[in-house]
Motif scaffolding. Structure first.
Motif, PDB file in Angstrom:
ATOM      1  N   TRP A  47      -2.783  -7.825   8.369  1.00 46.17           N
ATOM      2  CA  TRP A  47      -1.935  -6.722   8.820  1.00 46.17           C
ATOM      3  C   TRP A  47      -2.299  -5.447   8.074  1.00 46.17           C
ATOM      4  O   TRP A  47      -2.532  -5.467   6.860  1.00 46.17           O
ATOM      5  N   VAL A  48      -2.345  -4.330   8.797  1.00 45.05           N
ATOM      6  CA  VAL A  48      -2.700  -3.040   8.217  1.00 45.05           C
ATOM      7  C   VAL A  48      -1.501  -2.093   8.186  1.00 45.05           C
ATOM      8  O   VAL A  48      -1.169  -1.530   7.146  1.00 45.05           O
ATOM      9  N   ALA A  49      -0.858  -1.922   9.323  1.00 46.34           N
ATOM     10  CA  ALA A  49       0.254  -0.974   9.402  1.00 46.34           C
ATOM     11  C   ALA A  49       1.096  -1.302  10.629  1.00 46.34           C
ATOM     12  O   ALA A  49       0.612  -1.899  11.591  1.00 46.34           O
ATOM     13  N   GLN A  50       2.359  -0.874  10.572  1.00 46.45           N
ATOM     14  CA  GLN A  50       3.267  -1.090  11.680  1.00 46.45           C
ATOM     15  C   GLN A  50       4.191   0.104  11.795  1.00 46.45           C
ATOM     16  O   GLN A  50       4.508   0.760  10.788  1.00 46.45           O
ATOM     17  N   ILE A  51       4.653   0.370  13.026  1.00 44.86           N
ATOM     18  CA  ILE A  51       5.598   1.449  13.253  1.00 44.86           C
ATOM     19  C   ILE A  51       6.655   0.966  14.228  1.00 44.86           C
ATOM     20  O   ILE A  51       6.350   0.339  15.241  1.00 44.86           O
ATOM     21  N   THR A  52       7.910   1.234  13.900  1.00 44.74           N
ATOM     22  CA  THR A  52       9.009   0.808  14.759  1.00 44.74           C
ATOM     23  C   THR A  52       9.121   1.735  15.967  1.00 44.74           C
ATOM     24  O   THR A  52       8.490   2.774  16.034  1.00 44.74           O
ATOM     25  N   SER A  53       9.966   1.352  16.903  1.00 41.87           N
ATOM     26  CA  SER A  53      10.162   2.161  18.105  1.00 41.87           C
ATOM     27  C   SER A  53      10.736   3.534  17.770  1.00 41.87           C
ATOM     28  O   SER A  53      10.522   4.499  18.504  1.00 41.87           O
ATOM     29  N   SER A  54      11.448   3.623  16.663  1.00 42.86           N
ATOM     30  CA  SER A  54      12.021   4.900  16.249  1.00 42.86           C
ATOM     31  C   SER A  54      11.112   5.682  15.314  1.00 42.86           C
ATOM     32  O   SER A  54      11.458   6.774  14.862  1.00 42.86           O
ATOM     33  N   GLY A  55       9.923   5.115  14.993  1.00 41.32           N
ATOM     34  CA  GLY A  55       8.929   5.854  14.229  1.00 41.32           C
ATOM     35  C   GLY A  55       8.831   5.534  12.759  1.00 41.32           C
ATOM     36  O   GLY A  55       8.114   6.212  12.022  1.00 41.32           O
ATOM     37  N   GLY A  56       9.525   4.509  12.297  1.00 44.58           N
ATOM     38  CA  GLY A  56       9.464   4.165  10.888  1.00 44.58           C
ATOM     39  C   GLY A  56       8.212   3.375  10.567  1.00 44.58           C
ATOM     40  O   GLY A  56       7.963   2.317  11.151  1.00 44.58           O
ATOM     41  N   PRO A  57       7.361   3.896   9.642  1.00 43.42           N
ATOM     42  CA  PRO A  57       6.091   3.235   9.342  1.00 43.42           C
ATOM     43  C   PRO A  57       6.158   2.303   8.136  1.00 43.42           C
ATOM     44  O   PRO A  57       6.986   2.482   7.233  1.00 43.42           O
ATOM     45  N   ASN A  58       5.253   1.337   8.126  1.00 49.33           N
ATOM     46  CA  ASN A  58       5.040   0.486   6.961  1.00 49.33           C
ATOM     47  C   ASN A  58       3.537   0.236   6.857  1.00 49.33           C
ATOM     48  O   ASN A  58       2.851   0.145   7.879  1.00 49.33           O
ATOM     49  N   TYR A  59       3.054   0.115   5.614  1.00 53.82           N
ATOM     50  CA  TYR A  59       1.626  -0.026   5.377  1.00 53.82           C
ATOM     51  C   TYR A  59       1.322  -1.148   4.400  1.00 53.82           C
ATOM     52  O   TYR A  59       2.097  -1.414   3.478  1.00 53.82           O
ATOM     53  N   ALA A  60       0.182  -1.762   4.583  1.00 54.14           N
ATOM     54  CA  ALA A  60      -0.337  -2.685   3.583  1.00 54.14           C
ATOM     55  C   ALA A  60      -0.716  -1.876   2.346  1.00 54.14           C
ATOM     56  O   ALA A  60      -1.121  -0.709   2.446  1.00 54.14           O
ATOM     57  N   ASP A  61      -0.582  -2.490   1.193  1.00 60.64           N
ATOM     58  CA  ASP A  61      -0.885  -1.779  -0.055  1.00 60.64           C
ATOM     59  C   ASP A  61      -2.319  -1.253  -0.077  1.00 60.64           C
ATOM     60  O   ASP A  61      -2.589  -0.188  -0.647  1.00 60.64           O
TER      61      ASP A  61
END
Length: 121
Positions: A47-61
């Motif tokens: 996994w590299v990165a994800q974004i929710t439907s409302s635009g909230g991002p998360n990233y791998a370290d």
């Protein structure tokens, strides 16, 4: 049916930048989370990165502060801006999306076919 199509991969020198795009098309009622994964030769998909439907991002370290994920809900697209690329970023990058199909309103997980990113002098 639903399709995800990635684009934007290529060869870049270390320290360079690339922008990946992924377009979802087909029988789509709504799209939930969208993300990017990658798979290097001989390694498992990560996994590299994800974004929710409302635009909230998360990233791998490993990519935090270098990569930026964004989306355009009107166009059913997700993007990955990759800066300060390193040779260890070399991989096939895959787009992923949780799609609610308009045909049955079921929530299904879809993947793109992948786009190659090579970081090399």
């Amino acid at each position: 049916q639903v399709q995800l199509v990635e684009s934007g991969g290529g060869l870049v020198q270390p320290g360079g930048s690339l922008r990946l795009s992924c377009a979802a098309s087909g029988s789509i009622a709504a799209i939930g989370g969208m993300g990017w994964y990658r798979q290097a030769p001989g390694k498992e998909r990560e996994w590299v990165a994800q974004i929710t439907s409302s635009g909230g991002p998360n990233y791998a370290d490993s990519v935090k502060d270098r990569f930026t994920i964004s989306r355009d809900n009107a166009k059913n697209k997700v993007y990955l801006q990759m800066n300060s690329l390193k040779p260890e970023d070399t991989a096939v990058y895959y787009c992923n999306a949780a799609v609610r199909r308009s045909s049955d309103y079921g929530l299904h997980d879809y993947w793109g076919q992948g786009t190659q990113v090579t970081v090399s002098p």
